[in-house]
Design an enzyme around this catalytic site. Structure first.
Site, short mmCIF file in Angstrom:
data_model
loop_
_atom_site.label_atom_id
_atom_site.label_comp_id
_atom_site.label_asym_id
_atom_site.label_seq_id
_atom_site.Cartn_x
_atom_site.Cartn_y
_atom_site.Cartn_z
CB ALA A 45 -67.40 -35.39 89.83
N GLY A 94 -70.66 -31.55 87.84
CA GLY A 94 -69.85 -30.66 88.67
C GLY A 94 -69.32 -29.47 87.88
CD GLU A 137 -73.09 -29.84 91.23
OE1 GLU A 137 -72.19 -30.66 90.96
OE2 GLU A 137 -73.89 -29.99 92.16
CD GLU A 144 -74.65 -34.08 88.40
OE1 GLU A 144 -75.63 -33.86 87.64
OE2 GLU A 144 -73.90 -33.17 88.81
N1 DAK Z 1 -64.75 -37.98 84.42
C1 DAK Z 1 -63.65 -38.64 83.99
N2 DAK Z 1 -63.29 -38.71 82.70
C2 DAK Z 1 -64.05 -38.09 81.79
C3 DAK Z 1 -65.22 -37.37 82.16
C4 DAK Z 1 -65.56 -37.32 83.56
N3 DAK Z 1 -66.62 -36.65 84.02
N4 DAK Z 1 -65.79 -36.86 81.05
C5 DAK Z 1 -65.00 -37.24 80.03
N5 DAK Z 1 -63.96 -37.97 80.46
C6 DAK Z 1 -62.88 -38.58 79.70
C7 DAK Z 1 -63.40 -39.78 78.89
O1 DAK Z 1 -63.44 -40.93 79.69
C8 DAK Z 1 -62.37 -39.86 77.79
O2 DAK Z 1 -61.22 -40.47 78.30
P1 DAK Z 1 -60.34 -41.50 77.38
O3 DAK Z 1 -61.28 -42.55 76.96
O4 DAK Z 1 -59.86 -40.62 76.23
O5 DAK Z 1 -59.25 -41.93 78.27
C9 DAK Z 1 -62.03 -38.40 77.52
O6 DAK Z 1 -62.44 -37.68 78.69
C10 DAK Z 1 -62.79 -37.82 76.36
O7 DAK Z 1 -64.16 -38.12 76.56
P2 DAK Z 1 -65.14 -38.46 75.34
O8 DAK Z 1 -64.46 -39.33 74.35
O9 DAK Z 1 -66.41 -38.92 75.93
O10 DAK Z 1 -65.27 -37.01 74.68
P3 DAK Z 1 -66.49 -36.40 73.87
O11 DAK Z 1 -65.99 -35.07 73.40
O12 DAK Z 1 -66.99 -37.36 72.83
O13 DAK Z 1 -67.66 -36.20 74.90
C11 DAK Z 1 -68.61 -35.41 77.01
C12 DAK Z 1 -67.51 -35.23 75.93
C13 DAK Z 1 -68.28 -34.40 78.09
C14 DAK Z 1 -69.97 -35.12 76.41
C15 DAK Z 1 -68.58 -36.88 77.54
O14 DAK Z 1 -67.25 -37.22 77.85
C16 DAK Z 1 -69.43 -37.05 78.78
O15 DAK Z 1 -70.63 -37.24 78.68
N6 DAK Z 1 -68.78 -37.05 79.95
C17 DAK Z 1 -69.44 -37.35 81.22
C18 DAK Z 1 -70.36 -36.22 81.63
C19 DAK Z 1 -71.01 -36.52 82.97
O16 DAK Z 1 -71.76 -37.51 83.12
N7 DAK Z 1 -70.77 -35.63 83.95
C20 DAK Z 1 -71.30 -35.82 85.28
C21 DAK Z 1 -70.27 -36.49 86.16
S1 DAK Z 1 -70.86 -36.76 87.79
C22 DAK Z 1 -69.86 -34.05 94.89
C23 DAK Z 1 -69.67 -32.94 94.09
C24 DAK Z 1 -69.92 -33.03 92.74
C25 DAK Z 1 -70.33 -34.20 92.14
C26 DAK Z 1 -70.52 -35.31 92.95
C27 DAK Z 1 -70.28 -35.22 94.32
N8 DAK Z 1 -69.61 -33.97 96.29
C28 DAK Z 1 -68.91 -32.81 96.83
C29 DAK Z 1 -70.11 -34.94 97.18
C30 DAK Z 1 -70.52 -34.22 90.73
C31 DAK Z 1 -70.76 -35.32 90.03
C32 DAK Z 1 -70.61 -35.29 88.57
O17 DAK Z 1 -70.29 -34.30 87.95
#
Ligand code: DAK
Length: 259
Positions: free
Chosen positions: A67, A110, A113, A133
């Site tokens: 997400a 997500g 998912e 998450e």
């Molecule tokens: N959201 C927004 N921006 C993101 C992002 C994300 N999930 N993942 C990466 N980015 C952005 C980074 O902020 C960065 O932006 P800038 O700084 O360049 O502006 C750019 O993408 C590149 O990211 P990195 O520099 O971190 O790139 P790397 O290749 O070094 O690392 C990575 C890639 C994917 C390992 C890392 O970015 C990472 O760990 N990202 C977050 C992963 C994460 O925690 N995912 C879970 C998110 S929570 C729901 C349904 C679904 C959900 C919730 C509710 N409902 C229907 C109620 C789901 C929730 C989630 O998925």
């Protein structure tokens, strides 16, 4: 084909539509608009008889990092309750035709998912899957707690969701999350070929089979077997069944018409 901001939609093969997530700078983070565009594309594909299977991919580098965390951070309690995204997820889940996901790179949160909303996942041999998450103080919100445990079993699902640990492609394969691994450069092509194979099968039988297979997650064995019997009976009235059986007896290739 309509223009989209966050996805690219194209025909990948006969009767096969491909949806490519297209926010590479944000690692294909699933902002609301992106989910809306997928849901609308699938809604249109559902009622288009010419489309029989869908390939869903994030392209060659990353499937999706989950997400959009910026969007999540902006939601207060009221925002979570009124959020439009669960409705889009529901529409994706209800798409009645086969979806083949081609996963390269990360499928996190997500993103994992979304891959699990597909019927078959083909992954690159260096892909990674995770539900991180918990690190954000939340839990999977698009079916991850339910679909992951059904796919990989309790121990691995617990480890992934509670500890936020990712799994590599080989673990995803051996645990049953993924159907097949390919070298990274072949993932999308293999998903397209598989989608084309399925698209050449009798569409009503494919649809019934997908429906009944998924019902196995919701029903006990007895009810599931009754649904299978019902689907079998429905197909008995189709021209494609007649064609499939006749073609076999006549030693020729069947020509399925979707009737
Ligand atoms: N959201 C927004 N921006 C993101 C992002 C994300 N999930 N993942 C990466 N980015 C952005 C980074 O902020 C960065 O932006 P800038 O700084 O360049 O502006 C750019 O993408 C590149 O990211 P990195 O520099 O971190 O790139 P790397 O290749 O070094 O690392 C990575 C890639 C994917 C390992 C890392 O970015 C990472 O760990 N990202 C977050 C992963 C994460 O925690 N995912 C879970 C998110 S929570 C729901 C349904 C679904 C959900 C919730 C509710 N409902 C229907 C109620 C789901 C929730 C989630 O998925």
């Amino acid at each position: 084909m309509a223009d989209f901001e966050d996805i690219v939609v194209e025909h990948a093969a006969d009767h096969v539509l491909q949806i490519t997530l297209n926010r590479p700078k944000a690692r294909n983070a699933l902002r609301t608009n992106l989910l809306r565009e997928i849901a609308e594309t699938l809604d249109a594909a559902a009622s288009d008889d010419a489309l029989r299977a869908v390939v869903l991919t994030g392209g060659e580098k990353v499937f999706a990092a989950g997400a959009d965390i910026g969007e999540l951070a902006a939601l207060d309690l009221k925002g979570v309750v009124e959020d439009a995204r669960p409705g889009y997820w529901q529409r994706i889940a209800e798409f009645p035709k086969p979806i083949i996901a081609a996963v390269n790179g990360y499928a996190l949160g997500g993103g994992c998912e979304l891959a699990m909303h597909a019927d078959i996942i083909i992954a690159a041999d260096d892909a990674q899957f995770g539900q991180p998450e918990i690190n954000l103080g939340i839990l999977p919100g698009a079916g991850g707690t339910q679909r992951l445990i059904r796919a990989v079993g309790k121990p691995l699902a617990m480890k992934m969701v509670l500890a936020g640990e990712w799994i590599d492609a080989r673990t995803a394969l051996t645990s049953g999350l993924v159907a097949e691994l390919t070298p990274r450069e072949a993932t999308i092509e293999r998903a397209q070929a598989l989608a084309a194979t399925i698209a050449a099968k009798p569409p009503m039988a494919v649809r019934q089979a997908k429906d009944v297979l998924l019902k196995a997650f919701d029903t006990g064995l007895g009810a599931g077997l009754r649904l299978e019997r019902q689907a079998f009976t429905i197909l008995a009235a189709t021209e494609d069944r007649q064609e499939g059986l006749s073609a076999f007896m006549e030693k020729r290739k069947p020509e399925f018409k979707g009737r």
